[in-house]
Design a protein around this motif. Structure first.
Motif, PDB file in Angstrom:
ATOM      1  N   ILE B 646       0.820  -1.218   0.000  1.00 11.07           N
ATOM      2  CA  ILE B 646       0.000   0.000   0.000  1.00 11.07           C
ATOM      3  C   ILE B 646       0.850   1.263   0.000  1.00 11.07           C
ATOM      4  CG2 ILE B 646      -1.537   1.376   1.469  1.00 11.07           C
ATOM      5  CD1 ILE B 646      -3.084  -0.682   0.018  1.00 11.07           C
ATOM      6  N   ILE B 649       1.457   3.623  -3.002  1.00 15.64           N
ATOM      7  CA  ILE B 649       0.309   4.219  -3.694  1.00 15.64           C
ATOM      8  C   ILE B 649       0.297   5.736  -3.518  1.00 15.64           C
ATOM      9  CG2 ILE B 649      -2.214   4.293  -3.788  1.00 15.64           C
ATOM     10  CD1 ILE B 649      -1.409   1.693  -4.764  1.00 15.64           C
ATOM     11  N   GLY B 650       0.585   6.182  -2.282  1.00 15.26           N
ATOM     12  CA  GLY B 650       0.580   7.614  -2.020  1.00 15.26           C
ATOM     13  C   GLY B 650       1.513   8.378  -2.940  1.00 15.26           C
ATOM     14  N   MET B 652       2.567   7.523  -5.755  1.00 16.52           N
ATOM     15  CA  MET B 652       2.059   7.456  -7.127  1.00 16.52           C
ATOM     16  C   MET B 652       0.994   8.513  -7.356  1.00 16.52           C
ATOM     17  SD  MET B 652       1.742   3.435  -7.756  1.00 16.52           S
ATOM     18  CE  MET B 652       3.192   2.442  -8.033  1.00 16.52           C
ATOM     19  N   VAL B 653       0.124   8.670  -6.382  1.00 17.61           N
ATOM     20  CA  VAL B 653      -0.884   9.725  -6.494  1.00 17.61           C
ATOM     21  C   VAL B 653      -0.185  11.079  -6.557  1.00 17.61           C
ATOM     22  CG1 VAL B 653      -2.808  10.830  -5.318  1.00 17.61           C
ATOM     23  CG2 VAL B 653      -2.656   8.355  -5.369  1.00 17.61           C
ATOM     24  N   GLN B 669       1.837  15.553  -0.231  1.00 22.10           N
ATOM     25  CA  GLN B 669       1.509  14.125  -0.260  1.00 22.10           C
ATOM     26  C   GLN B 669       2.725  13.268   0.110  1.00 22.10           C
ATOM     27  OE1 GLN B 669      -1.451  12.752  -0.996  1.00 22.10           O
ATOM     28  NE2 GLN B 669      -0.853  10.609  -1.125  1.00 22.10           N
ATOM     29  N   VAL B 672       3.478  13.646   3.793  1.00 23.14           N
ATOM     30  CA  VAL B 672       2.503  12.940   4.616  1.00 23.14           C
ATOM     31  C   VAL B 672       2.786  11.447   4.573  1.00 23.14           C
ATOM     32  CG1 VAL B 672       0.103  12.220   4.637  1.00 23.14           C
ATOM     33  CG2 VAL B 672       0.649  14.613   4.631  1.00 23.14           C
ATOM     34  N   GLU B 673       3.168  10.957   3.388  1.00 21.74           N
ATOM     35  CA  GLU B 673       3.446   9.533   3.254  1.00 21.74           C
ATOM     36  C   GLU B 673       4.551   9.091   4.207  1.00 21.74           C
ATOM     37  OE1 GLU B 673       1.927   7.102   1.703  1.00 21.74           O
ATOM     38  OE2 GLU B 673       0.407   8.547   1.090  1.00 21.74           O
TER      39      GLU B 673
END
Lengths: 118, 991
Positions: B646, B649-650, B652-653, B669, B672-673
């Protein structure tokens, strides 16, 4: 790009929803993380996309019209949304941890039964 | 002056809590009510009697122009009249309450709510704006609910309170719809202006209102509001139910003031609608029917308080009918005279009688008249007051009630002469109802006070002077008003003139000055009433035999106490399943179904692009990887693998954010990840290695079906939404879309453009010619700290709350014996938070180290020595760059928190004790204080909250430097984010 972000949103939402509907609380947590990413990307894509648009950072001497820039409003919304979903995720993380400590199960349904719910 | 007058009771109510906190059990509360009400009375007296009419009687302040709602107050005739009644009787009631209520039984909230009610009631009558009146109207309903349910441990009190609330609130909604209708009609006619919804404007435009096609519907809606509030047929049943309230409340709200609000509304509507034929039939008809029902029920009641309640219903019907009869005066163009006399006389005798029933209740511990008798010897003063009060209620000569009764009969007589069959029906019904009135008045005097004591166990005693004083004042006023006519006539004439905006010339109040048909009627009424009283027992037994059908009460009970709860229970059971999974399935099914339907229904176009570039190929790769990772996360059984699947994914966004030209988002982002992954890692150490929740194959397939459908719908929506034609337009015609506005106004023109507007115009500089701007080039940041600063303030508050909540969750319930005691757990958590760690105990090993069993690795430690410093420096740069380049408070905060996280995780606690033991919790409120303070600085300068200012300073050797106050706000954001994130990570890492 529109097609691809739509695909990405599909993946994030489908994965997030699937995980959220599982019994395992850890999966639920990961599902929520995926879903909030999906929502953010969805919201951003509503601001529109074009190849030529510039980041919403105005040039000191620039004379470009507003339509040349990417929509700053959705970006501002999402920025706070990211930080807040971090805060919310943190609370859920603690809930999951405490839930395990209290009942030694990660099964949401099982936990509900213990507390006398049908 | 008017706002002060209106705010006084609310201020008084607000003072109760602090006073109670410092001096619990004090007598201060009661005195506070008297002081507050006294102050209101003084102000009222000034407004009424100020020499030369100097006192301001109007007040206007704009509030919400879009819906015609303004703070528009006045003290015209009726407003003044009602204000006197409310505050005057209020004062007496508060005095009486002090003697009536047991101090233990009347905590401060009782008096505070009574004061709140008084303020709201004053608001109703002082509001010139109809919509403003509605707001206060609703507050009276709510406070009435609280006061009826004062003894909430009784089921009947709860039931009565709820019944009153539901009926009056439903009526309130009708009233709101009616007001909206009036507004709509006026707007439709092309009228406008801030005073459009003022009463006098309504009267002015009565032709517009009454000639509109929807006029009748609007009238019915408005009347429903009035009828529910004043307990008119078919809503009369809630008032007797409301008698569960303590007697002072019944006397104040349900006799003297609140139930008069509906009557008041009728009086205000009268100048608009009086000439409508439907007015006579609806208002007059409902009035006389209510009179009749109330009168009949009063005769068969055995509880004196219930008797009075039914009589109140009946009397309110009388006043309502009187307004209806006003239509009978068509042609003379004469406004309704003396409606206020009726209201005043009722308020006086009914308020007094209710208080007397309270005294009887105190003296004998019962209100059932069949158990009482012969009280006139033991309670002579109470008897005297009851006699006068009931005489007035019956309309006996020499009392104020006689005046009222005569007026009413005169109106009824005229109606019967003018309106044929309908008029005669109204007249006869009114007469019959008046017979009942006389009968129950006799009942009230004779049954408890004459004869022999029926129940020997009752040891009656007279009330003290204190408790008798308040009703005595009211009752004597009603006698005085009847005996000495001029005393009454002059003020009423003044008020009537003021009320109806015109001279009402040549009216005299008829007091027993001629023997005419009216006096004859009165004689008939008294003999007939006495006859009915003698027959009352037979009527009551017949009533018992046939049972009490009360169809409307029954209809209410069926709807709101049986059908609605059953439906609610069924619906909740259906959609709120006791299973998280099913809840999510139902919620997402409904949500996505609706969204999908809306998207298809609105016919959004599907536009495909076939312009493939390297960027698209790259994004395509990201999408494929994301899909694979999500599948891996779903398929895996171990927590670590899922986490590993998981966590990318962050980022990637974040890549997608970059594609969308959103550098701030990508930065946020990624940062935060970092914290998120650390957090999840820490969680892993608290969880088992693996856990398998069993589920059937069918279930998995169903779940997947719902999830994929939801995903596809959202994907399709993303696809079409990007090509929506409404994008880039504003819903307000002629305005630029808000994002365009932000772009054009974010950056203040540099000095050279300010000095040379022509150049700016020539270059088509964005923002040229705009005064309102914020001086930042990073529009996202400017939106956060300036344009939508209020939002941001709320958002950092949420973040802070989640950090504190998490802390409490971690501390909560550690002691299994005390698990359910939330309060003590909360207190423990607060103490824990405020006092920090117990230094005497050995430092607890962090979870990380306990699991690993060794100090942090060499690489981690050595990197940890310099990396955080670099990160921090970078954070500072980002913070200051934020206004003009990607960065800002959120991003810098997350980055600093990441630096601290590295430090905290890579060193032993003993090595960095000071850093470790720092109370990061204090940073959160500090940050919020800084943000709030920056906003308040603007207020101090007389600017709206959170307005930012800036200037350019000429720094030697460097050039022009911008200094903006928004940086202060951003600092607050920064501090809150740093505090929250570090706190979260650190606490999760601790045992």
């Amino acid at each position: 790009m529109g097609t691809l972000s739509a695909l990405m949103v599909t993946i994030l939402f489908a994965g997030g929803l699937y995980l959220m509907m599982r019994k395992d609380l850890y999966e639920v947590l990961l599902g929520i993380m995926l879903l909030s990413n999906g929502v953010n990307l969805f919201m951003l894509s509503m601001g529109g996309w074009s190849r030529e648009q510039l980041p919403p950072i105005l040039d000191a001497e620039q004379t470009l019209p507003a339509s040349q820039y990417a929509d700053p409003l959705v970006q501002a919304f999402i920025l706070t949304a990211i930080v807040i979903s971090f805060g919310v995720t943190a609370v859920i993380v603690v809930l999951v941890a405490r839930s395990w400590e209290e009942s030694q199960t990660m099964d949401a349904a099982e936990r509900g039964r213990e507390e006398g719910e049908p | 002056m008017l706002p002060v007058l209106l705010l006084l009771p609310f201020l008084g109510a607000a003072l109760f809590y602090p006073i109670y906190q410092f001096r619990p059990g004090d007598r201060v509360p009661r005195q506070l009510t008297l002081i507050t009400t006294g102050a209101v009375l003084v102000l009222l007296a000034w407004a009424t009697f100020a020499p030369g009419g100097d006192a301001p009687r109007e007040f206007f302040a704009e509030w919400i122009p879009a819906i015609g709602l303004h703070v528009s107050l006045w003290l015209d005739g009726p407003a003044l009249f009602f204000s006197w009644i409310i505050a005057g009787i209020g004062f007496l009631i508060f005095y009486y309450s002090g003697h009536y209520m047991d101090p233990k039984d009347a905590p401060w909230r009782f008096y505070a709510t009574m004061l709140l009610f008084m303020g709201a009631m004053l608001g109703v009558v002082m509001s010139r704006n109809v919509l403003l009146m509605f707001l206060f109207w609703e507050v009276t309903s709510l406070t009435s609910f609280i006061l009826i349910g004062h003894w909430h441990e009784r089921k009947s009190a709860r039931q009565g309170a709820l019944q009153a609330l539901i009926v009056t609130a439903l009526g309130g909604l009708c009233l709101l719809a009616g007001i909206a209708g009036v507004y709509w009609i006026l707007m439709d006619a092309g009228l406008g202006g801030p005073h459009l919804l003022d009463w006098d404007q309504l009267w002015l435009h009565r032709d517009v209102i009454t000639s509109h096609g929807a006029s009748f519907v609007v009238l019915v809606l408005l009347l429903l509001g009035a009828f529910t509030k004043s307990a008119q047929f078919p809503f009369q049943f809630w008032l007797p139910g409301a008698m569960e309230a303590p007697t002072p409340v019944s006397a104040f709200l349900h006799a003297a003031t609140m139930v008069k609000a509906g009557i008041y509304l009728l009086g205000r509507l009268y100048p608009v609608y009086w000439a409508e034929p439907s007015w006579l039939l609806i208002v007059g008809g409902v009035g006389v029917v209510t009179m009749l029902i109330g009168g009949f029920m009063a005769i068969v009641s055995t509880d004196l308080k219930q008797l009075l309640a039914h009589s109140t219903v009946s009397q309110l019907g009388l006043i309502t009918a009187y307004y209806g009869f006003g239509h009978g005066l068509v042609g003379t163009e004469k406004p309704l005279p003396l409606d206020l006399a009726l209201i005043a006389s009722h308020a006086l005798f009914k308020g007094g009688l209710f208080m007397i029933v309270g005294i009887i209740d105190h003296g004998t511990h019962t209100r059932e008249w069949p158990r009482l008798g012969g009280l006139r010897h033991k309670m002579p003063w109470t008897f005297a007051l009851t006699l006068i009060g009931c005489a007035s209620m019956a309309g006996f000569p020499f009392t104020f009630g006689f005046v009222a009764k005569e007026l009413f009969l005169k109106g009824a007589l005229e109606v019967s002469q003018v309106h044929g069959a309908a008029g005669i029906f109204l007249f006869v019904t009114a007469l019959l109802a008046s017979l009942f009135t006389v009968a129950y008045c006799i009942r009230m005097v004779v049954s408890p006070f004459f004869g022999k004591p029926r129940d020997p166990s009752i040891d009656a005693h007279e009330g003290g002077a204190g408790i008798l004083a308040a009703p005595a004042v009211l009752i004597l006023l009603t006698l005085l008003g009847g005996l000495y006519v001029p005393l009454l006539e002059r003020p009423i004439a003044t008020l009537v003139e003021a009320a109806h905006y015109g001279k009402v010339s040549g009216f005299t109040v008829g007091f027993f000055h001629h023997v005419d048909v009216l006096l004859l009627l009165a004689v008939i009424l008294f003999t007939g009433g006495a006859a009915i009283f003698l027959l009352a027992d037979r009527i009551a037994s017949a009533h018992k035999v046939f049972g009490s059908p009360a169809p409307f009460r029954r209809a209410y009970e069926w709807t709101f106490e049986e059908a609605a709860p059953a439906f609610a229970a069924w619906l909740c059971g259906a959609v709120q399943q006791p299973s998280l999974q099913r809840n999510i399935a139902i919620t997402s099914g409904v949500a996505f179904g609706l969204i999908g339907f809306a998207a298809i229904y609105s016919g959004m176009p599907f536009v495909f692009e076939f312009d493939v570039t390297w960027l698209d190929i790259m994004a395509g790769g990201v999408v494929i990887m994301a899909g694979a990772l999500v599948l891996l996360a779903i398929g895996s059984k171990t927590f670590v693998v899922r986490l590993i699947a998981i966590s990318p994914i962050g980022p990637m966004v974040a890549l997608f954010y970059l594609f969308y030209k959103a550098p701030d988002l990508a930065l946020t982002q990624i940062l935060v990840e970092v914290s998120l992954v650390v957090m999840l890692l820490l969680l892993l150490f608290r969880l088992p290695q693996r856990f398998v929740a069993r589920s059937t194959r069918a279930r998995r397939i169903a779940t997947a079906a719902i999830a994929i459908t939801g995903g596809l719908i959202m994907g399709a929506l993303t696809f079409v939404g990007q090509h929506s034609e409404t994008r880039g337009t504003s819903i307000i015609p002629g305005h630029p879309p808000v994002n365009q506005y932000y772009l054009e106004n974010a950056f203040y023109p540099p000095q050279k453009f300010q000095d040379n507007p022509e150049l700016a115009a020539e270059l088509n500089y964005p923002g040229a010619g705009h005064l309102r701007s914020s001086g930042g080039r990073n529009v996202v940041n400017v939106i956060l700290v300036d344009f939508r600063g209020f939002d941001t303030l709320g958002e950092i508050l949420v973040l802070g709350i989640s950090a504190v909540g998490l802390l409490v969750l971690l501390v909560l319930g550690r002691d299994p014996d005390k698990l359910p005691d939330w309060r003590s757990a909360g207190r423990r958590a607060v103490r824990y938070i405020s006092e920090g760690y117990d230094e005497s105990k050995p430092p607890a090993p962090t979870v990380l180290r306990r699991k690993i069993g060794a100090p942090p690795s060499l690489i981690m430690r050595e990197t940890g020595r310099f990396a955080p410093a670099i990160v921090l420096v970078f954070a500072v740069v980002l913070f200051f760059a934020g206004h003009n380049a990607p960065g800002g408070g959120f991003i810098a905060g997350l980055m600093s928190a990441a630096a601290f996280a590295i430090l905290l995780l890579s060193f032993r606690k003993e090595d960095i004790r000071r850093l470790h033991d720092f109370r990061y919790l204090t940073i959160i409120p500090a940050g919020m204080a800084v943000a709030l303070g920056t906003g308040l600085v603007a207020v101090a300068f007389g600017l709206p909250f959170l307005t930012s200012g800036f200037t350019y300073l000429d720094v030697p050797f460097y050039g022009e430097v911008e200094v903006t106050s928004a940086i202060g706000f951003d600092l607050g954001v920064y501090l809150t984010v740093v505090g929250s994130v570090i706190l979260i990570i650190k606490r999760l890492g601790q045992e």
